[in-house]
Write an enzyme that holds these catalytic residues in place. Structure first.
Site, PDB file in Angstrom:
ATOM      1  N   LYS A 104       3.547  -8.804  -1.413  1.00  0.00           N
ATOM      2  CA  LYS A 104       2.417  -7.875  -1.545  1.00  0.00           C
ATOM      3  C   LYS A 104       1.933  -7.887  -2.987  1.00  0.00           C
ATOM      4  CE  LYS A 104       1.237  -3.030  -0.465  1.00  0.00           C
ATOM      5  NZ  LYS A 104       1.764  -1.741   0.012  1.00  0.00           N
ATOM      6  N   SER A 141      -0.806   0.280   3.904  1.00  0.00           N
ATOM      7  CA  SER A 141      -1.490  -0.565   2.962  1.00  0.00           C
ATOM      8  C   SER A 141      -0.985  -2.011   2.917  1.00  0.00           C
ATOM      9  CB  SER A 141      -1.388   0.046   1.565  1.00  0.00           C
ATOM     10  OG  SER A 141      -0.049   0.011   1.109  1.00  0.00           O
ATOM     11  N   SER A 170       3.313   2.591   4.665  1.00  0.00           N
ATOM     12  CA  SER A 170       2.597   1.353   4.329  1.00  0.00           C
ATOM     13  C   SER A 170       3.289   0.051   4.716  1.00  0.00           C
ATOM     14  CB  SER A 170       2.268   1.321   2.833  1.00  0.00           C
ATOM     15  OG  SER A 170       1.115   2.076   2.582  1.00  0.00           O
TER      16      SER A 170
END
Lengths: 95, 487
Positions: free
Chosen positions: B80, B155, B179
């Site tokens: 990420k 996210s 997330s």
């Protein structure tokens, strides 16, 4: 209910963030809707309930202060918006 | 595009590599090639790290030849884009950090490097991890591989979509209020949020420091355990990482749930929940019963209804403090068109941050401001105590709690983009877990209209082994996690 314009401008000033007129108008409405949802917490009796800031039971974690290698100045300063030699160059703080 | 390796897990890739049926360089080239073709549609990746990946793959092949490999050696991973990699652009999907090159590695990246991992790219996300759909990325929205007109969740949407679309074998994400788990549920992959303090946050760009935790998104539970074996442990660089022993997380995975007590909290089967989700999760729970678990329905956690408010006071408050550092002086976007220090700072934030980030800075600043601190921030912290207590009490009776991961199947891109409160509600089942700091996993539990449904298993602090055991057993008798989207 909307937040007042003054309230939004005051909060933005505390956050040191500029906002356009359109952003201020939108924030007056959207923040009010979200804040209204927080009212639900009023129904909870929290008398004598201590606050929780974090969920682990560690406190004041200390370690030996052993000098180690620092990051190379060139690598760190590579991201600087402005520099003078090995220093970050900023706008004057006191004039 | 061949689908030759799309069914690979970490453990099956490791077997191929060990048996010398395939080299890591070949495998890495396959994935880089696949990203090149598939990602035009999925858009999971912000930066493809091809050079780094091939260098790491060559090193991995040497490790394997020398017999010095571990389960992650030579296997491609996506990171990420809020975790720092030395010398690789780390953007947080924000204009603010669009050109930021970290001078050091996050601890998790360091640990992956030491394990011989191959990093193929940085995954897209909601800006600064604030969002549930990746629509808040300053660059582009990631598409759900199961239906490209829908969101992948967020996210960590790029991480989840990337794994589902087989652009990497696994990914790392971060989870502040759901997330990792919510996008894992939306993309039909396995996503774990470890106990707060289990994995070092050093080098993870801070959002809400008392809630943030890094974890793996993988094809199955065994893979999740293998990644946790590598990334867990106390780190002198993160004083909130805990001195807890790291077990071999693969040990208890035997498919047997006899003697296991599982509670089903009724508040998580909320009003407005889609009936297909309700039905699929209840069906999955009955499977756990068949496997020998003792399931008790109708457990009550009454403070669940307060979790959303508690979260949206505490997380933005912490964020407003954490994001104050983006003042344009040391790194990141910097507004230069003024000689006034305050104006420079104020314009840097206005132009560098997107709407949702600004909204949360405003919310947090409001909640912490004089006159409102007691009513909002302090009150939320007290209710946080009550939410933790409620979980603790439940865990005196049950080994784990099982809930849906999200009340809905993946929604359409654009559907909730202009309604922040509606967007916040898609994390209603995952938020309480971060507030309490406990571990939880989302695993695939079925489909409705060909769209994924996730089931969440919540455990006691540092009982990742228990939730792995339960979800592993479930995956032994189901094949939802083996399905891949057609692309």
């Amino acid at each position: 209910m909307k937040l007042s314009r003054e309230e939004v401008v005051h909060i933005a000033a505390l956050a040191r963030m500029s906002m356009s007129e359109a952003e201020i108008e939108k924030a007056r409405e959207q923040l009010a809707v979200i804040l209204e949802n927080f009212e639900i917490l009023k129904e909870v009796d929290t008398t004598n309930v201590p606050p929780t800031a974090q969920s682990i039971n560690l406190q004041s974690v200390m370690r030996e202060d052993i000098p180690g290698e620092s990051l190379p100045a060139e690598k760190v300063l590579a991201n600087a918006p402005d520099r003078e030699g090995d220093l970050f160059k900023l706008r004057p703080v006191l004039e | 595009m061949t689908d030759k390796y799309t069914d690979l897990t970490i453990h099956s890739a490791h077997e191929l590599l060990k048996a010398k049926k395939l080299s890591s360089v070949e495998l890495t080239r396959y994935y880089l090639d696949r990203i090149g073709k598939i990602d035009q549609a999925v858009r999971a990746v912000v930066t493809v790290t091809g050079d780094l990946a091939l260098r790491q793959a060559e090193k991995a092949d040497k490790l394997i030849a020398g017999g010095k490999d571990g389960p992650l050696t030579g296997v491609p991973v996506l990171i990420k884009d809020n975790m720092c990699i030395d010398g690789i652009r780390t953007t947080c999907s924000s204009k603010m950090l669009e050109n930021f090159i970290p001078p050091y590695n996050a601890t998790v990246v360091e640990k992956l490097n030491n394990a011989g991992a191959v990093i193929v790219g940085k995954a897209n996300m909601d800006e600064f991890a604030m969002g549930s759909s990746t629509e808040n990325s300053a660059f582009f929205t990631t598409h759900n591989p199961w239906d490209l007109s829908r969101v992948p969740g967020g996210s960590s949407g790029g991480s989840a979509a990337g794994v589902a679309a087989c652009e990497a074998v696994y990914a790392l994400g971060s989870d502040t209020g759901g997330s990792i788990r919510q996008p894992a549920g939306f993309c039909s992959v396995t996503g774990l949020k470890p106990t707060y303090g289990r994995v070092s946050r050093y080098g993870l760009v801070a959002f809400a420091s008392s809630l943030d935790q890094i974890g793996p998104l993988t094809k199955d539970v065994l893979d999740s355990a293998l990644v946790m074996n590598v990334i867990s442990g106390q780190d002198p660089k993160d004083s909130t990482s805990v001195p807890e022993t790291v077990p071999d997380f693969t040990k208890g995975l035997n498919g047997d749930l006899k003697g296991m007590k599982i509670g089903i909290p009724k508040e998580y089967f909320v009003e407005g929940m889609q009936p297909e989700v309700d039905a699929a999760v209840k069906e999955a729970i009955r499977k756990l019963e068949e496997l020998g678990a003792k399931v008790e329905w109708g457990v009550s956690l009454p403070h669940t209804r307060h979790a959303l408010a508690v979260y949206y006071i505490i997380a933005p408050s912490e964020a407003s403090a954490n994001l104050a550092r983006y003042d344009g002086s040391k790194y990141g976007f910097s507004y230069q068109d003024t000689n006034n220090m305050w104006e420079g700072m104020e314009k840097t934030k206005q132009l560098g941050f997107g709407p949702e980030v600004k909204r949360r800075i405003m919310l947090g600043t409001y909640a912490l401001s004089s006159g409102y601190y007691d009513a909002y921030y302090l009150k939320a912290q007290k209710v946080r105590t009550l939410i933790r207590r409620e979980f603790n009490q439940a865990f005196e009776k049950y080994d784990a709690l099982v809930t849906p991961t999200s009340p809905t199947i993946p929604f359409k891109i654009g559907e909730k983009a202009d309604n922040p409160l509606q967007m916040y509600l898609s994390d209603i089942c995952t938020l309480p877990v971060n507030i309490a700091g406990i571990p939880a996993i989302s695993i695939p539990a079925g489909f409705a209209k060909n769209l994924p449904i996730g089931m969440q298993v919540i455990g006691k602090p540092f009982a990742e082994e228990t939730i792995f055991k339960i979800s592993y057993a479930y995956q032994q008798v189901t094949d939802w996690h083996k399905k891949t989207p057609k692309l």
